[in-house]
Write a protein that holds these residues in place. Sequence first.
Motif, PDB file in Angstrom:
ATOM      1  N   ALA A 127      34.683  51.090  41.234  1.00 26.66           N
ATOM      2  CA  ALA A 127      34.936  50.006  40.461  1.00 26.66           C
ATOM      3  C   ALA A 127      36.400  49.365  40.096  1.00 26.66           C
ATOM      4  CB  ALA A 127      34.089  49.881  39.222  1.00 26.66           C
ATOM      5  N   VAL A 128      37.261  50.371  40.020  1.00 29.20           N
ATOM      6  CA  VAL A 128      38.659  50.149  39.873  1.00 29.20           C
ATOM      7  C   VAL A 128      39.356  49.660  41.275  1.00 29.20           C
ATOM      8  CG1 VAL A 128      40.746  51.271  39.739  1.00 29.20           C
ATOM      9  CG2 VAL A 128      38.990  51.959  38.030  1.00 29.20           C
ATOM     10  N   ASP A 129      38.683  50.146  42.394  1.00 28.29           N
ATOM     11  CA  ASP A 129      39.059  49.503  43.763  1.00 28.29           C
ATOM     12  C   ASP A 129      38.751  48.087  43.745  1.00 28.29           C
ATOM     13  OD1 ASP A 129      40.463  51.806  44.611  1.00 28.29           O
ATOM     14  OD2 ASP A 129      38.898  52.769  45.611  1.00 28.29           O
ATOM     15  N   LEU A 130      37.451  47.942  43.380  1.00 28.36           N
ATOM     16  CA  LEU A 130      37.242  46.674  43.491  1.00 28.36           C
ATOM     17  C   LEU A 130      37.947  45.593  42.467  1.00 28.36           C
ATOM     18  CD1 LEU A 130      35.014  44.523  44.540  1.00 28.36           C
ATOM     19  CD2 LEU A 130      33.539  45.185  42.837  1.00 28.36           C
ATOM     20  N   ALA A 131      38.063  46.025  41.298  1.00 29.38           N
ATOM     21  CA  ALA A 131      38.907  45.245  40.381  1.00 29.38           C
ATOM     22  C   ALA A 131      40.344  45.117  41.161  1.00 29.38           C
ATOM     23  CB  ALA A 131      38.915  45.917  39.066  1.00 29.38           C
ATOM     24  N   GLU A 132      40.929  45.891  41.514  1.00 31.54           N
ATOM     25  CA  GLU A 132      42.270  45.697  42.267  1.00 31.54           C
ATOM     26  C   GLU A 132      42.426  44.740  43.473  1.00 31.54           C
ATOM     27  OE1 GLU A 132      46.593  47.015  42.768  1.00 31.54           O
ATOM     28  OE2 GLU A 132      44.838  47.208  41.326  1.00 31.54           O
ATOM     29  N   ALA A 133      41.142  45.117  44.144  1.00 28.05           N
ATOM     30  CA  ALA A 133      41.207  43.914  45.235  1.00 28.05           C
ATOM     31  C   ALA A 133      40.857  42.532  44.818  1.00 28.05           C
ATOM     32  CB  ALA A 133      39.995  44.386  46.256  1.00 28.05           C
ATOM     33  N   ARG A 134      40.405  42.317  43.710  1.00 25.84           N
ATOM     34  CA  ARG A 134      39.871  40.994  43.139  1.00 25.84           C
ATOM     35  C   ARG A 134      41.121  40.517  42.337  1.00 25.84           C
ATOM     36  NH1 ARG A 134      35.103  42.577  40.875  1.00 25.84           N
ATOM     37  NH2 ARG A 134      36.319  43.047  38.696  1.00 25.84           N
ATOM     38  N   ARG A 135      41.612  41.165  41.571  1.00 23.67           N
ATOM     39  CA  ARG A 135      42.535  40.781  40.627  1.00 23.67           C
ATOM     40  C   ARG A 135      42.262  39.351  40.107  1.00 23.67           C
ATOM     41  NH1 ARG A 135      47.189  43.931  40.753  1.00 23.67           N
ATOM     42  NH2 ARG A 135      47.937  42.321  39.200  1.00 23.67           N
ATOM     43  N   ASN A 136      41.168  39.042  39.517  1.00 23.95           N
ATOM     44  CA  ASN A 136      40.527  37.926  39.124  1.00 23.95           C
ATOM     45  C   ASN A 136      41.315  37.631  37.752  1.00 23.95           C
ATOM     46  OD1 ASN A 136      39.041  39.173  36.940  1.00 23.95           O
ATOM     47  ND2 ASN A 136      37.431  39.034  38.347  1.00 23.95           N
ATOM     48  N   PRO A 137      41.451  36.226  37.372  1.00 18.15           N
ATOM     49  CA  PRO A 137      41.891  35.645  35.968  1.00 18.15           C
ATOM     50  C   PRO A 137      41.043  36.411  34.639  1.00 18.15           C
ATOM     51  CG  PRO A 137      41.445  33.783  37.440  1.00 18.15           C
ATOM     52  CD  PRO A 137      40.654  35.091  38.133  1.00 18.15           C
ATOM     53  N   GLU A 138      39.850  36.731  34.901  1.00 14.80           N
ATOM     54  CA  GLU A 138      39.212  37.330  33.846  1.00 14.80           C
ATOM     55  C   GLU A 138      40.092  38.246  33.105  1.00 14.80           C
ATOM     56  OE1 GLU A 138      37.921  36.286  36.377  1.00 14.80           O
ATOM     57  OE2 GLU A 138      36.013  34.860  35.517  1.00 14.80           O
ATOM     58  N   GLY A 139      40.835  39.024  34.034  1.00 15.78           N
ATOM     59  CA  GLY A 139      41.549  40.186  33.449  1.00 15.78           C
ATOM     60  C   GLY A 139      42.551  39.871  32.218  1.00 15.78           C
ATOM     61  N   ALA A 140      42.791  38.651  32.302  1.00 15.04           N
ATOM     62  CA  ALA A 140      43.850  38.216  31.404  1.00 15.04           C
ATOM     63  C   ALA A 140      43.145  38.285  29.770  1.00 15.04           C
ATOM     64  CB  ALA A 140      44.292  36.629  31.494  1.00 15.04           C
ATOM     65  N   LEU A 141      41.803  37.754  29.956  1.00 15.59           N
ATOM     66  CA  LEU A 141      41.042  37.805  28.376  1.00 15.59           C
ATOM     67  C   LEU A 141      40.885  39.169  27.948  1.00 15.59           C
ATOM     68  CD1 LEU A 141      39.745  36.554  26.193  1.00 15.59           C
ATOM     69  CD2 LEU A 141      37.709  36.027  27.706  1.00 15.59           C
ATOM     70  N   GLU A 142      40.670  40.268  29.150  1.00 14.36           N
ATOM     71  CA  GLU A 142      40.310  41.538  28.642  1.00 14.36           C
ATOM     72  C   GLU A 142      41.572  41.983  28.107  1.00 14.36           C
ATOM     73  OE1 GLU A 142      39.837  45.300  31.499  1.00 14.36           O
ATOM     74  OE2 GLU A 142      38.307  43.745  31.581  1.00 14.36           O
ATOM     75  N   THR A 143      42.830  41.668  28.620  1.00 12.92           N
ATOM     76  CA  THR A 143      44.178  42.241  28.048  1.00 12.92           C
ATOM     77  C   THR A 143      44.233  41.826  26.532  1.00 12.92           C
ATOM     78  OG1 THR A 143      45.057  42.424  30.389  1.00 12.92           O
ATOM     79  CG2 THR A 143      46.583  42.328  28.474  1.00 12.92           C
TER      80      THR A 143
END
Length: 322
Positions: A108-124
Amino acid sequence: MQDLVGRLTALDPDASETLKVIAYFDTLNAGGAGLDGLLRGAAVLSGVVAGAERRGRTTRYSPRGLHVTDTEIHRSLQRTTRSGSVWLERVGPPHANDEMILERLGLAVDLAEARRNPEGALETALDAGTPVSERAKALARLRVRPNARIRLIATATDAPVMSAPSTVMPTRFGILRATLDLTGDLAPTEPAGIGPRLNAERTPESWEGAVIAYRLTDPKSPVVDATDIGALLILAQAYDPREPHDDVRALAALDPRSADIARVLVESDSVRSAAARLGMHHSTMQAKHESLTRALGYDPRTITGHARYIAAALLLRLSDPF
């Protein structure tokens, strides 16, 4: 996947648990969870600290979803990823699903790294353990000013996605979808928990309130606003459902009929009116009142007992089975 898990539970409990781990991370991946959310999920599933090292930066989360900052790291199980490594910090022998949790976490971490989608901003922005400066940058990516008034909405992961920034987040009550309401006008599908409306710099507080409100939903109240909980929200935020208070245990131990009688006793003006509501003789209700007082350890009709009952009833709804 959920149907398959249900069918396998009776046949092969171990296989069922494995499929639940896979389904859990599939849900996080489908919702666009980033590193922090994935680590929270792994920590919740395993019951121990989960960590990751990515490009020289170490991130660790406890099973309660909190940042772990102590310097001592016990990597009982570790897996290499494309950008670093992930691990679990269990003291003692590994549990049956540790390897599977770590494997799915790494993928999952590898997938998230490859995706780098905008949703990560809200998560942060939702992470109370992230420095304020980083949360401010995340809000800027979402084009939200730190002093803007916002609220968070918690819904099931399979609920319709509203037209606002959203992501899936592991919580102590399971995986939920977090939606950032910038206008206060979003109308979520039921069930939903609505966090208090605060300045955007306090986004984690609104999310925590939304999660608790979601947990308190039921068929009679499918949408709960944390603002309506009032001061009890502070109590709920401090409560650890894995270590229920004795008042909660006592209330949980009542059979359904006794629990209903206790509720009516607390809601009624008198023992006699409670008996009338339940169609019971006054003397029978009086005897039941005395029995409940012994079982609970306090009289729920006194001022202090009433407060204890209300608090225990609220916390019982937040508690995991025990």
